[in-house]
Design a protein around this motif. Sequence first.
Motif, PDB file in Angstrom:
ATOM      1  N   GLY A  23      28.976  27.662  46.956  1.00  0.00           N
ATOM      2  CA  GLY A  23      29.278  27.482  45.539  1.00  0.00           C
ATOM      3  C   GLY A  23      28.275  28.088  44.569  1.00  0.00           C
ATOM      4  O   GLY A  23      28.637  28.936  43.726  1.00  0.00           O
ATOM      5  N   PRO A  24      26.984  27.723  44.643  1.00  0.00           N
ATOM      6  CA  PRO A  24      26.019  28.259  43.678  1.00  0.00           C
ATOM      7  C   PRO A  24      25.829  29.770  43.777  1.00  0.00           C
ATOM      8  O   PRO A  24      25.419  30.416  42.805  1.00  0.00           O
ATOM      9  N   ALA A  25      26.128  30.353  44.951  1.00  0.00           N
ATOM     10  CA  ALA A  25      25.882  31.782  45.150  1.00  0.00           C
ATOM     11  C   ALA A  25      26.780  32.654  44.288  1.00  0.00           C
ATOM     12  O   ALA A  25      26.402  33.784  43.939  1.00  0.00           O
ATOM     13  N   PHE A  26      27.953  32.160  43.923  1.00  0.00           N
ATOM     14  CA  PHE A  26      28.869  32.977  43.123  1.00  0.00           C
ATOM     15  C   PHE A  26      28.271  33.340  41.761  1.00  0.00           C
ATOM     16  O   PHE A  26      28.622  34.367  41.183  1.00  0.00           O
ATOM     17  N   ASN A  27      27.379  32.508  41.268  1.00  0.00           N
ATOM     18  CA  ASN A  27      26.728  32.790  39.985  1.00  0.00           C
ATOM     19  C   ASN A  27      25.404  33.538  40.140  1.00  0.00           C
ATOM     20  O   ASN A  27      24.745  33.843  39.141  1.00  0.00           O
ATOM     21  N   VAL A  60      37.878  37.350  54.909  1.00  0.00           N
ATOM     22  CA  VAL A  60      37.628  36.073  55.577  1.00  0.00           C
ATOM     23  C   VAL A  60      36.122  35.833  55.650  1.00  0.00           C
ATOM     24  O   VAL A  60      35.333  36.747  55.922  1.00  0.00           O
ATOM     25  N   ALA A  61      35.719  34.589  55.450  1.00  0.00           N
ATOM     26  CA  ALA A  61      34.299  34.237  55.291  1.00  0.00           C
ATOM     27  C   ALA A  61      33.554  34.104  56.618  1.00  0.00           C
ATOM     28  O   ALA A  61      32.917  33.084  56.888  1.00  0.00           O
ATOM     29  N   HIS A  62      33.597  35.139  57.428  1.00  0.00           N
ATOM     30  CA  HIS A  62      32.730  35.195  58.605  1.00  0.00           C
ATOM     31  C   HIS A  62      31.387  35.751  58.139  1.00  0.00           C
ATOM     32  O   HIS A  62      31.026  36.897  58.399  1.00  0.00           O
ATOM     33  N   TYR A  63      30.660  34.883  57.432  1.00  0.00           N
ATOM     34  CA  TYR A  63      29.526  35.342  56.642  1.00  0.00           C
ATOM     35  C   TYR A  63      28.286  35.688  57.449  1.00  0.00           C
ATOM     36  O   TYR A  63      27.359  36.326  56.929  1.00  0.00           O
ATOM     37  N   ARG A  64      28.242  35.334  58.722  1.00  0.00           N
ATOM     38  CA  ARG A  64      27.085  35.735  59.525  1.00  0.00           C
ATOM     39  C   ARG A  64      27.019  37.252  59.694  1.00  0.00           C
ATOM     40  O   ARG A  64      25.952  37.805  59.946  1.00  0.00           O
ATOM     41  N   ARG A  65      28.137  37.932  59.537  1.00  0.00           N
ATOM     42  CA  ARG A  65      28.149  39.396  59.597  1.00  0.00           C
ATOM     43  C   ARG A  65      27.208  40.026  58.569  1.00  0.00           C
ATOM     44  O   ARG A  65      26.772  41.163  58.760  1.00  0.00           O
ATOM     45  N   ALA A  66      26.952  39.318  57.490  1.00  0.00           N
ATOM     46  CA  ALA A  66      26.146  39.883  56.411  1.00  0.00           C
ATOM     47  C   ALA A  66      24.705  39.381  56.404  1.00  0.00           C
ATOM     48  O   ALA A  66      23.905  39.834  55.589  1.00  0.00           O
ATOM     49  N   GLN A  67      24.355  38.464  57.293  1.00  0.00           N
ATOM     50  CA  GLN A  67      23.017  37.897  57.287  1.00  0.00           C
ATOM     51  C   GLN A  67      22.027  38.807  58.020  1.00  0.00           C
ATOM     52  O   GLN A  67      22.375  39.432  59.032  1.00  0.00           O
ATOM     53  N   PRO A  68      20.781  38.884  57.536  1.00  0.00           N
ATOM     54  CA  PRO A  68      19.793  39.797  58.122  1.00  0.00           C
ATOM     55  C   PRO A  68      19.602  39.628  59.627  1.00  0.00           C
ATOM     56  O   PRO A  68      19.446  40.622  60.346  1.00  0.00           O
ATOM     57  N   MET A  69      19.634  38.399  60.130  1.00  0.00           N
ATOM     58  CA  MET A  69      19.391  38.177  61.558  1.00  0.00           C
ATOM     59  C   MET A  69      20.444  38.863  62.426  1.00  0.00           C
ATOM     60  O   MET A  69      20.119  39.530  63.418  1.00  0.00           O
ATOM     61  N   LEU A 114      18.046  31.129  54.648  1.00  0.00           N
ATOM     62  CA  LEU A 114      18.659  31.530  53.383  1.00  0.00           C
ATOM     63  C   LEU A 114      18.959  30.296  52.539  1.00  0.00           C
ATOM     64  O   LEU A 114      19.439  29.281  53.049  1.00  0.00           O
ATOM     65  N   GLU A 115      18.679  30.389  51.248  1.00  0.00           N
ATOM     66  CA  GLU A 115      18.986  29.257  50.356  1.00  0.00           C
ATOM     67  C   GLU A 115      20.481  28.989  50.334  1.00  0.00           C
ATOM     68  O   GLU A 115      20.921  27.829  50.399  1.00  0.00           O
ATOM     69  N   HIS A 116      21.269  30.047  50.228  1.00  0.00           N
ATOM     70  CA  HIS A 116      22.733  29.945  50.248  1.00  0.00           C
ATOM     71  C   HIS A 116      23.229  30.884  51.347  1.00  0.00           C
ATOM     72  O   HIS A 116      23.205  32.110  51.170  1.00  0.00           O
ATOM     73  N   PRO A 119      24.741  36.647  50.968  1.00  0.00           N
ATOM     74  CA  PRO A 119      24.864  38.063  51.335  1.00  0.00           C
ATOM     75  C   PRO A 119      26.317  38.498  51.518  1.00  0.00           C
ATOM     76  O   PRO A 119      26.687  39.623  51.137  1.00  0.00           O
ATOM     77  N   MET A 120      27.154  37.623  52.070  1.00  0.00           N
ATOM     78  CA  MET A 120      28.565  37.967  52.260  1.00  0.00           C
ATOM     79  C   MET A 120      29.292  38.014  50.919  1.00  0.00           C
ATOM     80  O   MET A 120      30.119  38.902  50.679  1.00  0.00           O
ATOM     81  N   ILE A 121      28.988  37.070  50.038  1.00  0.00           N
ATOM     82  CA  ILE A 121      29.628  37.055  48.720  1.00  0.00           C
ATOM     83  C   ILE A 121      29.285  38.333  47.947  1.00  0.00           C
ATOM     84  O   ILE A 121      30.123  38.870  47.213  1.00  0.00           O
ATOM     85  N   GLU A 122      28.077  38.829  48.123  1.00  0.00           N
ATOM     86  CA  GLU A 122      27.714  40.109  47.498  1.00  0.00           C
ATOM     87  C   GLU A 122      28.613  41.234  48.007  1.00  0.00           C
ATOM     88  O   GLU A 122      29.097  42.066  47.228  1.00  0.00           O
TER      89      GLU A 122
END
Length: 329
Positions: A20-24, A122-131, A283-285, A289-292
């Motif tokens: 939620g907070p990451a969208f802003n 689709v929010a498979h957001y680990r694809r965008a994380q640095p690790m 990561l804080e949120h 990275p995926m939302i970006e």
Amino acid sequence: MQEVKWGMIGCGDVTEVKSGPAFNKVPNSSLVAVMRRDGAKAADYAFRHGVPKWYTDAEELINDPEVNAIYIATPPAQHEDYCRLALAAGKPVYVEKPMTLNAESGLRMEADSVLYDTKLTVAHYRRAQPMFLKIKALLEQGVIGEVRFATLQMLQPQESDIIANSATNWRLDPAISGGGLFHDLAPHQLDLMVYFFGAFSQSAGLSLNQTGKTRVDDLVTGHIQFKNGVVFTGTWCFSVAEQDKTDICEIIGSRGKISFPVFGNKVVVKREGKEEVFVFDPLEHVQQPMIEKVTAYFLGQAENPCSAAQAILSMELMDSFTRPAEICQ
């Protein structure tokens, strides 16, 4: 579209910090409306997060002229209906994982994205994380040679603390979640295997309710043969002793191996008698990275970071692991 103005359907616990907070906090992105059927909770969320509008009806949010993109963060049983409503309204959609309850449902969502020529991620957001970007880079660089196979163990006690808290444990209702903690956690893990190794040629598994204490299966095993020859074996058990809980994936190559937890922050590479460790800051949120990447895609500045077709692959894998086995006479 010059700025993505998000409407969020579902604003439960999982959105408080993870997304939620990451969208802003992403350039050219803002969260302008939220929806929850409980009006008091919707209003409270909007107030605490500085969101201008709140709704108790999803269609009203979708049809808000200020909202030009939809984030669906409800339990999986509602993903398809809300997604198809938003696509029909011409609003691009970012939908939580698992994409929906099963692959057949996912195919309908994908078909509507094509029909209405509207974007779907689709929010498979680990694809965008640095690790996980680092792991993918190590594989592509051939650091461990040719990949032979991968193994995964996700072992948790019945009272696991690995998932977000919820007022009601809807994950244990198969009609809502699709099938318990496996359907909540495995999408992350299986999508990473697809992300690393691509399409698969065959898969099979076993799924059963060993404890009988809930309505969902608590032990799942699965095997995958990828088209590139890599073989995967996974075990998910949600009834082990506290001291036996494990989250480990190992990718074995011809020259070494890469080990990491899917829900952790350390990668260990062993090859030629040497060990190298990479530790990543939390990561804080976790979705930022995926939302970006999704925002850039919706603005026409980048490729889709996780298409419906890619997400359907992990749905097909889960379906094949949990499909009732034929009884041999």
